[in-house]
Scaffold this motif. Sequence first.
Motif, PDB file in Angstrom:
ATOM      1  N   GLU A 162      53.350 -16.686   3.255  1.00 20.68           N
ATOM      2  CA  GLU A 162      52.070 -16.099   3.868  1.00 20.68           C
ATOM      3  C   GLU A 162      52.189 -15.683   5.286  1.00 20.68           C
ATOM      4  OE1 GLU A 162      48.799 -18.353   1.163  1.00 20.68           O
ATOM      5  OE2 GLU A 162      49.464 -19.479   2.899  1.00 20.68           O
ATOM      6  N   ASN A 163      52.813 -16.470   6.018  1.00 20.19           N
ATOM      7  CA  ASN A 163      53.216 -16.360   7.751  1.00 20.19           C
ATOM      8  C   ASN A 163      53.990 -15.154   7.611  1.00 20.19           C
ATOM      9  OD1 ASN A 163      51.581 -18.416   8.724  1.00 20.19           O
ATOM     10  ND2 ASN A 163      53.314 -19.856   8.560  1.00 20.19           N
ATOM     11  N   TYR A 166      51.674 -12.390   7.631  1.00 16.57           N
ATOM     12  CA  TYR A 166      51.007 -12.016   8.912  1.00 16.57           C
ATOM     13  C   TYR A 166      51.753 -11.711  10.144  1.00 16.57           C
ATOM     14  CZ  TYR A 166      48.493 -15.559   6.199  1.00 16.57           C
ATOM     15  OH  TYR A 166      47.669 -16.365   5.350  1.00 16.57           O
ATOM     16  N   ASN A 173      45.392 -11.898   8.242  1.00 19.33           N
ATOM     17  CA  ASN A 173      45.389 -13.318   8.348  1.00 19.33           C
ATOM     18  C   ASN A 173      45.272 -14.058   7.290  1.00 19.33           C
ATOM     19  OD1 ASN A 173      42.514 -13.714   8.190  1.00 19.33           O
ATOM     20  ND2 ASN A 173      42.253 -12.757  10.480  1.00 19.33           N
ATOM     21  N   GLN A 174      44.896 -15.346   7.264  1.00 17.41           N
ATOM     22  CA  GLN A 174      44.879 -16.188   6.002  1.00 17.41           C
ATOM     23  C   GLN A 174      43.815 -15.905   5.239  1.00 17.41           C
ATOM     24  OE1 GLN A 174      44.843 -20.371   7.035  1.00 17.41           O
ATOM     25  NE2 GLN A 174      43.064 -20.328   8.762  1.00 17.41           N
TER      26      GLN A 174
END
Length: 224
Positions: A162-163, A166, A173-174
């Motif tokens: 996920e990072n 981003y 973002n999350q």
Amino acid sequence: MNVISVNQFSLDKNALLRLGCAGILLFLFGWTQQLYAAPPKGYILHIELSPAVCKIDPLQKRTRQCLEGYSLTVLGLFPEGVEINNCETSSSATLSPVQRRVVMRLIPDEAAQARLWRSVGGCVSMNASQYFRKLVTYAEQLKVPPEVTSPTTIKVNRSKLENRFYQMNSGLNQNSLRLTCAGSGRAAVLTDVKVCYRTNGQYQACHIQHTTNCPSNMLIQGSY
């Protein structure tokens, strides 16, 4: 000169009244539906990881994305914040030959393209050509970490993946990203990625009530 006589074109007054009232009601109903149709709050780009889906779902194995070894397939750009069951359209998903070739790289099935347009066309305030142009733009601008299209099956940490999304996509973002897995525990495989956008194309928090079901460590099915 031929003239239609009154007798040839006569109708009972009550029948005329009924027809007139019915026509007015139908007109007002259609006009009201159009007037109060809520615009979408944004869009959800839904991407499918083809190797995972092709392995898990036997019904998919004869599709072009499986037979030709696609890494990713776009399922659609869906209007968010509207009742999707009310978004059907009868208009045609006619695209120019050049545009169709571009779309085929993302949705490699013309029947799937037509079904997609029929299911969302009533809620997007665009014609089919404009809609698919927007879909292609969003999909091509999204940068996908190389792990997602790994040629071999690998295990990844969900938070780290996920990072990576981003870091590679400014503004994402999350709250704007949703991952979906099939299976559970060590056998959980990433199958879907959803990204939420404002109507102007900027990322926004997803309105969909959905959190990832992927565990902290998951598999990405290899392409080969």
